[in-house]
Write a protein that holds these residues in place. Structure first.
Motif, PDB file in Angstrom:
ATOM      1  N   UNK B 152       0.851  -1.191   0.000  1.00  0.00           N
ATOM      2  CA  UNK B 152       0.000   0.000   0.000  1.00  0.00           C
ATOM      3  C   UNK B 152       0.887   1.241   0.000  1.00  0.00           C
ATOM      4  N   UNK B 154       0.325   5.799  -0.686  1.00  0.00           N
ATOM      5  CA  UNK B 154      -0.748   6.791  -0.738  1.00  0.00           C
ATOM      6  C   UNK B 154      -0.212   8.080  -1.338  1.00  0.00           C
ATOM      7  N   UNK B 188       4.285  10.375   0.452  1.00  0.00           N
ATOM      8  CA  UNK B 188       3.600   9.087   0.528  1.00  0.00           C
ATOM      9  C   UNK B 188       2.899   9.053   1.879  1.00  0.00           C
ATOM     10  N   UNK B 189       1.609   8.786   1.867  1.00  0.00           N
ATOM     11  CA  UNK B 189       0.831   8.885   3.104  1.00  0.00           C
ATOM     12  C   UNK B 189       0.408   7.532   3.640  1.00  0.00           C
ATOM     13  N   UNK B 190       1.162   6.478   3.328  1.00  0.00           N
ATOM     14  CA  UNK B 190       0.859   5.183   3.930  1.00  0.00           C
ATOM     15  C   UNK B 190       2.165   4.452   4.128  1.00  0.00           C
ATOM     16  N   UNK B 191       2.469   4.082   5.354  1.00  0.00           N
ATOM     17  CA  UNK B 191       3.774   3.497   5.650  1.00  0.00           C
ATOM     18  C   UNK B 191       4.012   2.295   4.754  1.00  0.00           C
ATOM     19  N   UNK B 192       5.157   2.318   4.060  1.00  0.00           N
ATOM     20  CA  UNK B 192       5.379   1.322   3.032  1.00  0.00           C
ATOM     21  C   UNK B 192       6.736   0.648   3.183  1.00  0.00           C
TER      22      UNK B 192
ATOM     23  N   UNK C 157      -1.389  -5.222   5.474  1.00  0.00           N
ATOM     24  CA  UNK C 157      -0.729  -5.993   4.423  1.00  0.00           C
ATOM     25  C   UNK C 157      -0.812  -5.194   3.127  1.00  0.00           C
ATOM     26  N   UNK C 158      -0.111  -5.486   2.067  1.00  0.00           N
ATOM     27  CA  UNK C 158       0.902  -6.543   1.968  1.00  0.00           C
ATOM     28  C   UNK C 158       2.199  -6.286   2.754  1.00  0.00           C
ATOM     29  N   UNK C 159       2.412  -5.080   3.229  1.00  0.00           N
ATOM     30  CA  UNK C 159       3.665  -4.792   3.933  1.00  0.00           C
ATOM     31  C   UNK C 159       3.879  -5.751   5.098  1.00  0.00           C
ATOM     32  N   UNK C 397      -3.457  10.708   7.933  1.00  0.00           N
ATOM     33  CA  UNK C 397      -2.032  10.364   7.979  1.00  0.00           C
ATOM     34  C   UNK C 397      -1.126  11.562   8.286  1.00  0.00           C
ATOM     35  N   UNK C 465       3.348  14.578   7.340  1.00  0.00           N
ATOM     36  CA  UNK C 465       2.800  13.231   7.416  1.00  0.00           C
ATOM     37  C   UNK C 465       3.473  12.383   8.476  1.00  0.00           C
ATOM     38  N   UNK C 467       5.013   8.816  10.449  1.00  0.00           N
ATOM     39  CA  UNK C 467       5.888   7.659  10.218  1.00  0.00           C
ATOM     40  C   UNK C 467       7.010   7.991   9.248  1.00  0.00           C
TER      41      UNK C 467
END
Lengths: 191, 222, 571
Positions: B152, B154, B188-192, C157-159, C397, C465, C467
């Protein structure tokens, strides 16, 4: 071992505490299986091609196991009846029969899974089979756990002790049976 | 800080307006509640010889102080709901006709932007691929196709107030219309994964002439 | 006549023996609810130190990027992700839940309902043992090859499903097992709390005579039990994806990553109320005692709480507005989310209204309880910005979300805990805490707390944002004024952490040399204050178990000279 606390002997609601506990336990189990089966159904609806995979389940084995579980629920009821009238040894015998049903169920399932795996249908074959083994497996774990606890209760019942627990393990057993009644059509029969 | 973040899209002002509406309505109740709260602590602090009142909660003249605000809070909620539905519909539920199109792909850990070349169509030979650089034209409505190659991600452009998660296995469509010329962050707004923090991209919003020049410069030779 | 009485007493004594195991084994094998509550409390406090240390490390990295953090070293991007992941997971599952629900629940429920223990003491012990193992598993996960799981506490997921993506495969699996074991522990504990409250009440204690904190803990347990099931199913599926190569969440094999999100948040949202309710319950009981006031609306509080609990099952996808769900669904969840703010607001209004006409004493527990209300209001109000889907497009986020949930979680887990600890410390440990040190600790926690998170609201509004380990990579966020805010937040955290030493000093000093606590130092009405401080095994002598004659909040009655009326005093 210290005796039961006074708390355990009280019943402000009039309902025996053990029965309350089992019903709350079942409530949490319903949501666990509900979540799993709900996810399966959502997937299944979006993947009509899974019907082809489902056609390779061993429907007769599944049907036989359904009969086995229903019968074992019946013997659990008989055990409860015996416990109600204080007949510990009789209740223990019926509980052992129920455990026999559990054992038969697990044996049949082992054979069934062996056949399916030897045909190449494993948990990673596709997502249908992943759900199949996960759902039936989780159910099987509950059968095993229930049978073990039933064994302890049967030993106590034989000795005339804690007869009220025969009803409680019976309620749990009916739940395990009920889950299977949902699993069987969803996994085996649905086209 | 929000005033220092410019409004760069046609719907940024709408979103900011909704934020201000919520701020005004909830801010009002916040200050009323805190005010009453601190006043009560001060007014009814323990005094020697003074006993507390016995209030059963059934006194109508007192419960009115709760039920009346309760009703007003509900009314405020309705205003917010209506405003939010409008904004949401405009940004996420409708798709105005596009002047331009772009495909955005997130992967661990970079953004790939597929711009159509001078033919205006995606997936033709003159497409311009850029990594971590999105080039768009001001005052043109864009459709974007958002994809993810692995996990994922974002796509977030704060100056547009836009955000949309990218899901592997899907292509998600959305729209934006830039209204401000300049160069801004894309996050990117979703930890990847480990590189989530270095997936910084830039969006370059230019006028028609600069855009034409960029296309000519970057069109791949055959 | 006398012999007969003595015989009866002996018989009772034999039937209801109140002897636990002795010596060190007492603490390992005890089934006494008070011992088990201490086990949960101290485990939770230890984990709080671990979680707090993680916050220290990653905030130092954010304020001084690239510098070596004293006590840790240089923070790599991967380590940063592990730190924020485990900070969140530990604080929710191994601090807030064990302290607020298991420690306070275990200690208070039997005492406050006039029982000698929980109805299933051995299952109670089992629940702690499972919990303790889960704590060992999560701590162990930090030290395995690859390090602790780094996919955020939400584990999308998938992470989270493939080691090749998250590069912490062993940590990821251990994290998942730890969380699942914690769930099992709380399912076991929950059954005890619910059935004990339902059935083991003292004679005369009707439903509306139960102290609010007991109701809150039990309603929280019910919410937990009914919401965690789908996530347990989902966790099993994720575990299989991680270890067996199934593809429940893998689009390439017909799976769906968004399924996990639904399963997670269907639990995740009720979970925030699971931790909130006990903290509010503690606040309510303390406010009643220190304002010397009956609750403004006991039944109203109960009904709004149940309403909130029920509604909480219908709001979950507000965490997923822009995640790719059908945009039309977003409107439904937006409406339910904004509606849930109504019963919560009402609950807060009723608690504030309880202060009206009171005789308010600002002892340390009351300061904490009042601070809960003031700070939680900020958290609640900022949630509205996020519930409005149109605004959430921008705020999702960002640090705005982070500041919002710290303005709810911090009051819940930290302020609520300190409120409860300073209030019930005399009963738990038989000594009084220093009120002066308590006040220093209070101000030294509350003031810095606001200086940590208000800057984070501002940063979030500016588009920062979550993280992300180093904002210097983003030109729009790398400016000096942004960095100044980050440094302020970090310095405030350091100050706040330093003041926690005051608490530990007060705690230990009071334990060892504090003034001996009387039975009822606060002149409160509820049953726990009618027995010794600390209560003996069995709480009361078996033939002197309390009977209840009235509700728990009969303070300030005009027809009585005393401004309180204990529940067990005959009319």
């Amino acid at each position: 071992m210290s005796a039961k606390p006074i708390a355990t002997t009280r019943s402000a609601t009039g309902i025996p505490t053990g029965r309350l506990a089992v019903w709350w336990l079942l409530a949490s189990e319903v949501v666990i299986f509900g979540g799993l089966l709900g996810s399966y159904i959502m997937h299944r609806v979006g993947h009509p091609e899974w019907a082809e995979a489902a056609a390779h389940t061993q429907v007769w084995f599944g049907a036989f196991n359904t009969l086995v579980l229903l019968t074992s629920s019946f013997t659990a009821v008989l055990a409860h009846q015996a416990a109600e009238s204080g007949q510990g040894k009789k209740a223990a015998k019926f509980l052992v029969m129920t455990m026999g049903g559990a054992l038969t169920f697990l044996l049949v399932k082992s054979i069934e899974w062996t056949i399916e795996i030897s045909h190449g249908y494993t948990i990673t074959t596709n997502t249908f089979w992943s759900f199949y083994y996960t759902a039936a497996g989780l159910h099987g774990l509950h059968v095993i756990a229930g049978a073990i606890i039933m064994g302890f209760i049967a030993v106590d019942a034989w000795r005339g002790r804690e007869l009220q627990r025969v009803e409680l393990i019976g309620i749990y057993w009916h739940f395990v049976d009920l889950v299977w009644i949902f699993l069987f059509p969803l996994l085996y029969i649905a086209k | 800080m929000i005033e220092t973040l410019q409004q760069g899209s046609s719907y940024a002002a709408d979103i900011d307006g909704l934020i201000i509406l919520v701020a005004v309505l909830s801010g009002f109740w916040f200050f009323v509640a805190q005010g009453v709260f601190f006043w009560l602590i001060f007014r009814y602090r323990a005094k020697p010889g003074k006993k507390s009142k016995y209030v059963t909660g059934r006194e109508k003249h007192l419960t009115r102080w709760i039920s009346f605000p309760h009703g007003l809070v509900l009314v405020c909620d309705v205003f917010i709901i209506v405003a939010s539905v409008n904004v949401w519909y405009n940004v996420k539920q409708r798709l105005p006709e596009a002047d331009r199109v772009v495909r955005i792909t997130g992967q661990q850990w970079a953004w790939t932007f597929q711009h159509p070349g001078s033919d205006g169509e995606l997936d033709t030979e003159d497409d311009i691929y850029a990594v971590n650089e999105l080039h768009v034209e001001v005052d043109k409505t864009y459709h974007f196709h958002l994809e993810a190659r692995d996990v994922m991600h974002s796509f977030s452009v704060p100056v547009f107030r836009l955000k949309q998660d990218a899901i592997p296995g899907r292509s998600i469509m959305g729209w934006f219309r830039p209204t401000l010329i300049g160069e801004f962050d894309v996050q990117c707004a979703e930890i990847c994964g480990i590189g989530h923090g270095v997936m910084a991209a830039r969006i370059f919003i230019t006028d028609e002439a600069q855009r034409a020049a960029w296309v000519t410069q970057n069109t791949p030779n055959r | 006549m006398v012999e007969a009485t003595v015989e009866v007493r002996h018989a009772q004594h034999e039937v209801h023996e109140h002897h636990g195991p002795q010596g060190v084994l007492k603490y390992l094998w005890s089934t006494d609810h008070k011992v088990i509550s201490m086990q949960y409390l101290f485990t939770g406090m230890f984990m709080a130190v671990v979680g707090g240390f993680m916050a220290y490390v990653f905030r130092m990295q954010l304020a001084f990027p690239g510098s070596s953090v004293p006590g840790f070293g240089i923070v790599s991007p991967g380590e940063y992700n592990s730190l924020v992941t485990n900070h969140g997971s530990i604080m929710i599952f191994w601090v807030a839940m064990p302290v607020l629900i298991a420690a306070f629940g275990n200690f208070l429920i039997p005492l406050m309902i006039g029982a000698d223990d929980m109805v299933f003491p051995r299952i109670n012990r089992l629940s702690f043992q499972v919990f303790f193992i889960s704590a060992l598993v999560i701590l162990g996960s930090l030290f395995v090859e690859g390090g602790g799981f780094g996919g955020a506490w939400t584990a999308y997921p998938p992470l989270s499903a493939k080691g090749v993506y998250n590069q912490t495969p062993l940590g990821a699996t251990l994290w998942l097992i730890g969380v699942t074991l914690e769930f099992v522990a709380f399912l076991l504990g929950g059954i005890n709390f619910i059935t004990t409250l339902m059935n083991a009440r003292a004679p005369g204690m009707k439903a509306y005579d139960i102290p609010m904190v007991c109701w809150m803990i039990v309603i929280a347990s019910i919410l937990f039990m009914l919401s965690v099931g789908p996530l347990i199913a989902g966790a099993v599926m994720l575990l299989f994806d991680q270890t067996l190569g199934t593809g429940f969440y893998d689009p390439a094999t017909g799976g769906d990553p968004v399924l996990w999100q639904h399963l997670f948040w269907f639990f995740g949202h009720p979970e925030v109320y699971v931790v909130m309710l006990p903290a509010i319950g503690i606040t309510i009981d303390i406010v009643a005692t220190f304002a010397r006031k009956k609750l403004f609306g006991y039944k109203l509080m109960l009904y709004t709480t149940v309403a909130t609990g029920v509604l909480s099952f219908f709001v979950w996808a507000h965490h997923q507005f822009i995640s790719g769900i059908d945009p039309r669904m977003a409107n439904v969840f937006m409406v339910t989310t904004l509606l849930i703010s109504v019963p919560i607001a009402e609950l807060m209004f009723v608690i504030i209204a309880t202060l009206y006409g009171g005789s308010i004493r600002l002892a340390t527990p009351m300061l904490w309880a009042l601070a809960f209300i003031a700070e939680f209001l900020i958290g609640g109000v900022t949630g509205i910005f996020l519930g409005a889907s149109g605004a959430d497009i921008y705020f999702h986020d960002t640090y705005f979300v982070l500041a919002h949930f710290h303005y709810t979680f911090f009051p819940i887990a930290i302020i609520g805990t300190f409120a409860g600890l300073t209030y019930w410390f005399p009963k738990m440990f038989g000594k009084m805490m220093s009120d002066k040190l308590g006040k220093i600790h209070f101000w030294g926690t509350i003031i810095p707390f606001n200086f940590i998170f208000i800057p984070l609201f501002v940063l979030g509004m500016g588009g920062q944002h979550r993280r992300i380990y180093n904002f210097q990579h983003f030109p729009d966020l790398a400016g000096a004024d942004f960095q100044r805010l980050r440094i302020i937040a970090t310095v405030a955290l350091l100050v706040m952490l330093a003041f926690q030493l005051v608490f530990f000093y007060n705690f230990i000093r009071s334990l060892l040399r504090g003034e001996k606590a009387p039975k009822n130092p606060w002149n409160a009405n509820t049953l726990e204050w009618t027995t010794e401080s600390p209560p003996p095994h069995g709480n009361w002598p078996p033939d002197q178990m309390p009977k209840v004659y009235r509700g728990p909040y009969e303070y300030g009655r005009p027809d009585r000279e005393s401004d309180f009326w204990p529940q067990d005093e005959p009319a």
